[in-house]
Design a protein around this motif. Structure first.
Motif, mmCIF file in Angstrom:
data_model
loop_
_atom_site.group_PDB
_atom_site.id
_atom_site.type_symbol
_atom_site.label_atom_id
_atom_site.label_comp_id
_atom_site.label_asym_id
_atom_site.label_seq_id
_atom_site.Cartn_x
_atom_site.Cartn_y
_atom_site.Cartn_z
ATOM 1 N N ALA A 1 0.823 -1.214 0.000
ATOM 2 C CA ALA A 1 0.000 0.000 0.000
ATOM 3 C C ALA A 1 0.853 1.258 0.000
ATOM 4 O O ALA A 1 0.363 2.341 -0.334
ATOM 5 N N SER A 2 2.138 1.122 0.378
ATOM 6 C CA SER A 2 3.013 2.298 0.457
ATOM 7 C C SER A 2 4.380 1.985 -0.148
ATOM 8 O O SER A 2 5.407 2.044 0.546
ATOM 9 N N PRO A 3 4.438 1.625 -1.413
ATOM 10 C CA PRO A 3 5.741 1.297 -2.010
ATOM 11 C C PRO A 3 6.663 2.516 -2.003
ATOM 12 O O PRO A 3 6.240 3.637 -2.251
ATOM 13 N N GLY A 4 7.909 2.272 -1.666
ATOM 14 C CA GLY A 4 8.882 3.355 -1.632
ATOM 15 C C GLY A 4 8.879 4.162 -0.359
ATOM 16 O O GLY A 4 9.726 5.039 -0.175
ATOM 17 N N VAL A 5 7.940 3.874 0.538
ATOM 18 C CA VAL A 5 7.829 4.610 1.811
ATOM 19 C C VAL A 5 8.442 3.768 2.934
ATOM 20 O O VAL A 5 8.158 2.570 3.050
ATOM 21 N N VAL A 6 9.267 4.387 3.757
ATOM 22 C CA VAL A 6 9.872 3.678 4.878
ATOM 23 C C VAL A 6 8.832 3.481 5.977
ATOM 24 O O VAL A 6 8.210 4.447 6.433
ATOM 25 N N LEU A 7 8.647 2.240 6.377
ATOM 26 C CA LEU A 7 7.735 1.916 7.472
ATOM 27 C C LEU A 7 8.560 1.518 8.691
ATOM 28 O O LEU A 7 9.359 0.580 8.631
ATOM 29 N N GLU A 8 8.375 2.249 9.779
ATOM 30 C CA GLU A 8 9.106 1.941 11.002
ATOM 31 C C GLU A 8 8.593 0.643 11.616
ATOM 32 O O GLU A 8 7.443 0.243 11.396
ATOM 33 N N ARG A 9 9.429 0.009 12.394
ATOM 34 C CA ARG A 9 9.026 -1.227 13.061
ATOM 35 C C ARG A 9 7.817 -0.986 13.961
ATOM 36 O O ARG A 9 6.912 -1.809 14.026
ATOM 37 N N VAL B 1 16.189 -0.133 5.865
ATOM 38 C CA VAL B 1 16.671 1.239 6.014
ATOM 39 C C VAL B 1 17.180 1.341 7.446
ATOM 40 O O VAL B 1 16.399 1.493 8.388
ATOM 41 N N ARG B 2 18.486 1.233 7.607
ATOM 42 C CA ARG B 2 19.077 1.103 8.934
ATOM 43 C C ARG B 2 18.733 2.297 9.818
ATOM 44 O O ARG B 2 18.838 3.445 9.400
ATOM 45 N N GLY B 3 18.324 1.969 11.046
ATOM 46 C CA GLY B 3 17.967 3.003 12.003
ATOM 47 C C GLY B 3 16.535 3.468 11.891
ATOM 48 O O GLY B 3 16.058 4.235 12.737
ATOM 49 N N PHE B 4 15.808 2.991 10.843
ATOM 50 C CA PHE B 4 14.434 3.454 10.644
ATOM 51 C C PHE B 4 13.449 2.298 10.515
ATOM 52 O O PHE B 4 12.492 2.203 11.278
ATOM 53 N N GLY B 5 13.656 1.423 9.544
ATOM 54 C CA GLY B 5 12.698 0.347 9.344
ATOM 55 C C GLY B 5 12.911 -0.330 8.004
ATOM 56 O O GLY B 5 14.041 -0.644 7.615
ATOM 57 N N TYR B 6 11.818 -0.520 7.265
ATOM 58 C CA TYR B 6 11.854 -1.247 5.998
ATOM 59 C C TYR B 6 11.093 -0.498 4.919
ATOM 60 O O TYR B 6 10.128 0.222 5.198
ATOM 61 N N LYS B 7 11.525 -0.722 3.664
ATOM 62 C CA LYS B 7 10.894 -0.062 2.523
ATOM 63 C C LYS B 7 10.640 -1.110 1.445
ATOM 64 O O LYS B 7 11.498 -1.919 1.123
ATOM 65 N N PHE B 8 9.428 -1.064 0.885
ATOM 66 C CA PHE B 8 9.034 -1.984 -0.170
ATOM 67 C C PHE B 8 9.427 -1.401 -1.518
ATOM 68 O O PHE B 8 9.037 -0.287 -1.873
ATOM 69 N N ARG B 9 10.221 -2.142 -2.257
ATOM 70 C CA ARG B 9 10.697 -1.646 -3.548
ATOM 71 C C ARG B 9 9.658 -1.858 -4.635
ATOM 72 O O ARG B 9 9.040 -2.917 -4.728
ATOM 73 N N ARG B 10 9.488 -0.844 -5.470
ATOM 74 C CA ARG B 10 8.545 -0.943 -6.578
ATOM 75 C C ARG B 10 9.004 -1.975 -7.593
ATOM 76 O O ARG B 10 8.166 -2.593 -8.233
#
Length: 237
Positions: free
Chosen positions: A182-190, A228-237
């Motif tokens: 639902a949010s590709p390219g957006v960093v989602l925090e844990r 994304v170290r220190g932040f979370g994960y990002k889904f690649r398009r």
């Protein structure tokens, strides 16, 4: 492999299987859950739990880590070969190795004993809601199917394919994938993923997120989810 994307009943009349070798704990937890309206079957060891699972086909399983004959980790692995039913592990120690081993074996979540009844019931209800999760209807049939390279996600049929082959995702893995897609390219925090996927309003353990990301990467492709170290994960398009 049996999918439990459609539960037998609503959250409070679901059929649970509790596998716990301590007779006092087993009886106490069973009575507690029955007071909340759940139907509860029990087993005192891992092999009996596996046999009971095959016989009863429960909506959700609660597995103690330390079990005779077949421990909870081994039982979790055996069940994952047969079913996508939600699994909640129970550890008396909260040991990091227990937690990681249980999640790697396919568990959806865990609690540390002794656990407050309100927390245990909240975790169970969260898992059952995940099983019966239905996304908001898409505006058009085209937007109901999301495509990311060789990965396709049918948000109406709740089906996921990779290179044309269907993927067997647990309800937790599917919820996580839908959040990413639902949010590709957006960093989602844990913390965001804990709140959205696990409904953990309290301080959850981010290892739950990390281990599920690892499992999801194996199924959809490691390159699809970027750390994304220190932040979370990002889904690649």
């Amino acid at each position: 492999m049996t999918s439990h994307l459609t539960p037998h009943g609503t959250a409070d009349d679901a059929h649970l299987l509790l596998v716990e070798d301590d007779e006092v704990i087993r009886s106490t937890v069973r009575m507690l859950l029955e007071r909340y309206g759940f139907t509860v079957s029990t087993a005192a060891d891992g092999l009996s739990g596996l046999e009971m699972f095959r016989e009863k086909n429960p909506d959700l399983l609660l597995l103690d880590v330390m079990l005779p004959h077949l421990d909870g980790i081994g039982l979790c692995r055996r069940i994952r070969e047969l079913s996508l039913a939600p699994i909640l592990m129970m550890s008396a120690r909260g040991d990091s190795l227990d937690v990681i081993s249980g999640l790697e074996a396919g568990a959806d979540d865990y609690v540390v004993k002794p656990c407050e009844s309100s927390v245990l019931v909240a975790r169970i209800r969260s898992l059952l809601r995940r099983v019966s999760f239905t996304p908001a209807p898409a505006d058009t049939p085209d937007t109901a199917v999301l495509t990311f390279g060789e990965l396709t996600i049918d948000t109406r049929g709740m089906d996921v394919h990779r290179a044309g082959q269907p993927l067997a995702l647990t309800p937790t893995e599917l919820r996580m994938l839908l959040e990413f897609a639902a949010s590709p390219g957006v960093v989602l925090e844990r913390r965001t993923l804990l709140n959205r996927v696990w409904d953990h309003a309290w301080h959850g353990d981010s290892r739950v997120v990390d281990l599920h990301v690892q499992r999801l990467r194996v199924k959809i492709g490691a390159e699809r989810i970027e750390t994304v170290r220190g932040f979370g994960y990002k889904f690649r398009r």
